[in-house]
Design a protein around this motif. Structure first.
Motif, PDB file in Angstrom:
ATOM      1  N   TYR A 118       0.947  -1.204  -0.088  1.00 39.35           N
ATOM      2  CA  TYR A 118      -0.081   0.069   0.246  1.00 39.35           C
ATOM      3  C   TYR A 118       1.064   1.287  -0.079  1.00 39.35           C
ATOM      4  O   TYR A 118       0.585   2.443  -0.608  1.00 39.35           O
ATOM      5  CB  TYR A 118      -1.120  -0.034   1.317  1.00 39.35           C
ATOM      6  CG  TYR A 118      -2.321  -0.995   1.114  1.00 39.35           C
ATOM      7  CD1 TYR A 118      -3.129  -0.870   0.228  1.00 39.35           C
ATOM      8  CD2 TYR A 118      -2.320  -1.981   2.160  1.00 39.35           C
ATOM      9  CE1 TYR A 118      -4.156  -1.645  -0.019  1.00 39.35           C
ATOM     10  CE2 TYR A 118      -3.398  -2.728   2.057  1.00 39.35           C
ATOM     11  CZ  TYR A 118      -4.531  -2.681   0.743  1.00 39.35           C
ATOM     12  OH  TYR A 118      -5.401  -3.439   0.678  1.00 39.35           O
ATOM     13  N   ALA A 119       1.847   1.232   0.706  1.00 43.13           N
ATOM     14  CA  ALA A 119       2.870   2.392   0.697  1.00 43.13           C
ATOM     15  C   ALA A 119       3.581   2.586  -0.676  1.00 43.13           C
ATOM     16  O   ALA A 119       3.824   3.771  -1.019  1.00 43.13           O
ATOM     17  CB  ALA A 119       4.089   2.033   1.759  1.00 43.13           C
ATOM     18  N   ARG A 149      13.442   5.542   1.984  1.00 44.95           N
ATOM     19  CA  ARG A 149      13.525   5.823   3.544  1.00 44.95           C
ATOM     20  C   ARG A 149      12.349   6.514   3.945  1.00 44.95           C
ATOM     21  O   ARG A 149      11.713   6.111   5.031  1.00 44.95           O
ATOM     22  CB  ARG A 149      14.899   6.207   3.817  1.00 44.95           C
ATOM     23  CG  ARG A 149      16.072   5.070   3.535  1.00 44.95           C
ATOM     24  CD  ARG A 149      17.651   5.720   3.830  1.00 44.95           C
ATOM     25  NE  ARG A 149      18.554   4.712   3.338  1.00 44.95           N
ATOM     26  CZ  ARG A 149      19.790   4.992   3.705  1.00 44.95           C
ATOM     27  NH1 ARG A 149      20.337   5.914   4.451  1.00 44.95           N
ATOM     28  NH2 ARG A 149      20.673   4.051   3.189  1.00 44.95           N
ATOM     29  N   LEU A 150      12.361   7.576   3.391  1.00 44.82           N
ATOM     30  CA  LEU A 150      11.101   8.698   3.634  1.00 44.82           C
ATOM     31  C   LEU A 150       9.929   7.620   3.467  1.00 44.82           C
ATOM     32  O   LEU A 150       8.982   7.988   4.297  1.00 44.82           O
ATOM     33  CB  LEU A 150      11.010   9.729   2.810  1.00 44.82           C
ATOM     34  CG  LEU A 150      12.290  10.875   3.020  1.00 44.82           C
ATOM     35  CD1 LEU A 150      12.286  11.853   1.836  1.00 44.82           C
ATOM     36  CD2 LEU A 150      12.082  11.435   4.339  1.00 44.82           C
ATOM     37  N   ASP A 177       9.376   4.477   3.632  1.00 47.22           N
ATOM     38  CA  ASP A 177       9.043   3.340   4.671  1.00 47.22           C
ATOM     39  C   ASP A 177       9.134   3.742   5.955  1.00 47.22           C
ATOM     40  O   ASP A 177       8.946   2.765   6.988  1.00 47.22           O
ATOM     41  CB  ASP A 177      10.223   2.374   4.206  1.00 47.22           C
ATOM     42  CG  ASP A 177      10.281   1.815   2.850  1.00 47.22           C
ATOM     43  OD1 ASP A 177       9.082   1.876   2.362  1.00 47.22           O
ATOM     44  OD2 ASP A 177      11.219   1.257   2.466  1.00 47.22           O
ATOM     45  N   HIS A 178       9.673   5.007   6.138  1.00 48.73           N
ATOM     46  CA  HIS A 178       9.621   5.488   7.634  1.00 48.73           C
ATOM     47  C   HIS A 178       8.086   5.393   8.208  1.00 48.73           C
ATOM     48  O   HIS A 178       7.070   5.767   7.920  1.00 48.73           O
ATOM     49  CB  HIS A 178       9.775   7.054   7.740  1.00 48.73           C
ATOM     50  CG  HIS A 178      10.090   7.533   9.230  1.00 48.73           C
ATOM     51  ND1 HIS A 178      10.825   7.217  10.218  1.00 48.73           N
ATOM     52  CD2 HIS A 178       9.142   8.326   9.665  1.00 48.73           C
ATOM     53  CE1 HIS A 178      10.694   7.718  11.082  1.00 48.73           C
ATOM     54  NE2 HIS A 178       9.679   8.810  10.974  1.00 48.73           N
ATOM     55  N   GLY A 179       8.156   4.553   9.376  1.00 45.87           N
ATOM     56  CA  GLY A 179       6.730   4.421  10.001  1.00 45.87           C
ATOM     57  C   GLY A 179       6.002   3.301   9.459  1.00 45.87           C
ATOM     58  O   GLY A 179       4.876   3.209  10.214  1.00 45.87           O
ATOM     59  N   VAL A 180       6.667   2.465   8.734  1.00 46.67           N
ATOM     60  CA  VAL A 180       5.807   1.287   8.337  1.00 46.67           C
ATOM     61  C   VAL A 180       6.322   0.159   9.290  1.00 46.67           C
ATOM     62  O   VAL A 180       7.218  -0.276   8.733  1.00 46.67           O
ATOM     63  CB  VAL A 180       5.722   1.254   6.840  1.00 46.67           C
ATOM     64  CG1 VAL A 180       5.062  -0.195   6.193  1.00 46.67           C
ATOM     65  CG2 VAL A 180       5.281   2.320   6.101  1.00 46.67           C
ATOM     66  N   PRO A 181       5.544  -0.486  10.014  1.00 43.39           N
ATOM     67  CA  PRO A 181       6.039  -1.537  10.642  1.00 43.39           C
ATOM     68  C   PRO A 181       6.230  -2.838   9.757  1.00 43.39           C
ATOM     69  O   PRO A 181       5.475  -3.064   8.813  1.00 43.39           O
ATOM     70  CB  PRO A 181       4.825  -1.874  11.652  1.00 43.39           C
ATOM     71  CG  PRO A 181       3.801  -1.176  11.333  1.00 43.39           C
ATOM     72  CD  PRO A 181       4.259  -0.003  10.412  1.00 43.39           C
ATOM     73  N   SER A 182       7.105  -3.550   9.901  1.00 43.10           N
ATOM     74  CA  SER A 182       7.469  -4.796   9.263  1.00 43.10           C
ATOM     75  C   SER A 182       6.486  -5.835   9.529  1.00 43.10           C
ATOM     76  O   SER A 182       6.417  -6.650   8.746  1.00 43.10           O
ATOM     77  CB  SER A 182       8.993  -5.111   9.588  1.00 43.10           C
ATOM     78  OG  SER A 182       9.141  -5.466  10.930  1.00 43.10           O
TER      79      SER A 182
END
Length: 266
Positions: free
Chosen positions: A154-155, A224-225, A227-232
């Motif tokens: 989704y990201a 990196r920007l 994916d920041h805050g997307v929990p694995s």
């Protein structure tokens, strides 16, 4: 090219400094099989290790109609009722996409015809996309399979299309055309089907003449920007709720029987 090579699920061609990876299952619109997925991963890894290519183009072999990649084989999804299998399918797919995003050289998606599901995700992972007028891009899962995407995917789509366009695409269950993607600046150009290979080579060659570290650093910074805050591990519950549902099993049966699914929401 030998008969064995022609029958391989993935073809590799070198055109100057540009490596071409060609999905080669035209009879099923280049749908992603486990063999093709493994071949793609190995090819991307080999390109990264070799270091001689300066750009990569991804595209699909043309059959009776053009196709980039028409999603994944339905047979694999039919096994996904088990929660562990559902998570494994998503994580294995993520391994390939991450490998593409980790390449230090620019990547180009030359898209024509069906670019659905896994094909759309692979294209979203590329740096530059061009499309033919025949393109049909998206995730019609709300009317076909009844599953969902991972948070990372989704990201990716939000990064490419924007949040509103991503939600509209999923909620309308329609496939986007080249004009739709051009309106969101998700593609660089619309090119005639019979010219798309030549344009993809031109675009890739132009990228090879730019500062490679600048392109690599820009991609990595944006990733990196994004994916920041997307929990694995923050999506196991929603993945298993969809993949393990009665609705998804019904949808797969309906797809194979060429009938409309009967949704129950469970």
């Amino acid at each position: 090219m030998t008969t064995h090579q022609q029958d391989a699920p993935l073809l590799r061609q070198r055109k100057g400094d540009v490596e071409w990876l060609i999905f080669n299952r035209p009879r099923v619109r280049n749908a992603l099989s486990s063999d093709m997925e493994q071949a793609l991963f190995e090819a991307v890894k080999a390109i990264a290790q070799d270091g001689s290519a300066k750009a990569v183009v991804f595209t699909g072999m043309r059959g009776e109609k053009p196709a980039f990649m028409a999603g994944a084989d339905m047979g694999a999804l039919a096994k996904a009722a088990d929660p562990e299998e559902a998570i494994a399918i998503e994580r294995e797919a993520e391994t390939l996409i991450v490998a593409i995003e980790a390449l230090r050289i620019p990547t180009v998606a030359a898209m024509a015809g069906a670019c659905v599901g896994q094909g759309a995700l692979l294209a979203s992972a590329c740096d530059v996309r061009i499309a033919a007028p025949s393109l049909r891009f998206g995730f019609p899962i709300a009317r076909t399979v009844g599953n969902c995407l991972s948070l990372m995917n989704y990201a990716r789509l939000i990064s490419m299309l924007g949040e509103a366009a991503t939600k509209e695409m999923i909620f309308s269950a329609r496939l986007l055309g080249a004009d739709d993607l051009l309106a969101t600046r998700s593609i660089r150009a619309i090119v005639a089907d019979d010219e798309i290979d030549d344009r993809a080579q031109e675009v890739a060659e132009a990228l090879t003449r730019l500062a490679p570290l600048t392109l690599w650093a820009t991609r990595q910074a944006l990733l990196r920007l994004r994916d920041h805050g997307v929990p694995s591990d923050g999506d196991d519950d929603i993945l298993t709720a969809c993949y393990g549902s009665r609705d998804m099993q019904e949808a797969i049966s309906a797809f194979l029987a060429k009938r409309e699914p009967q949704w129950l929401g469970r």
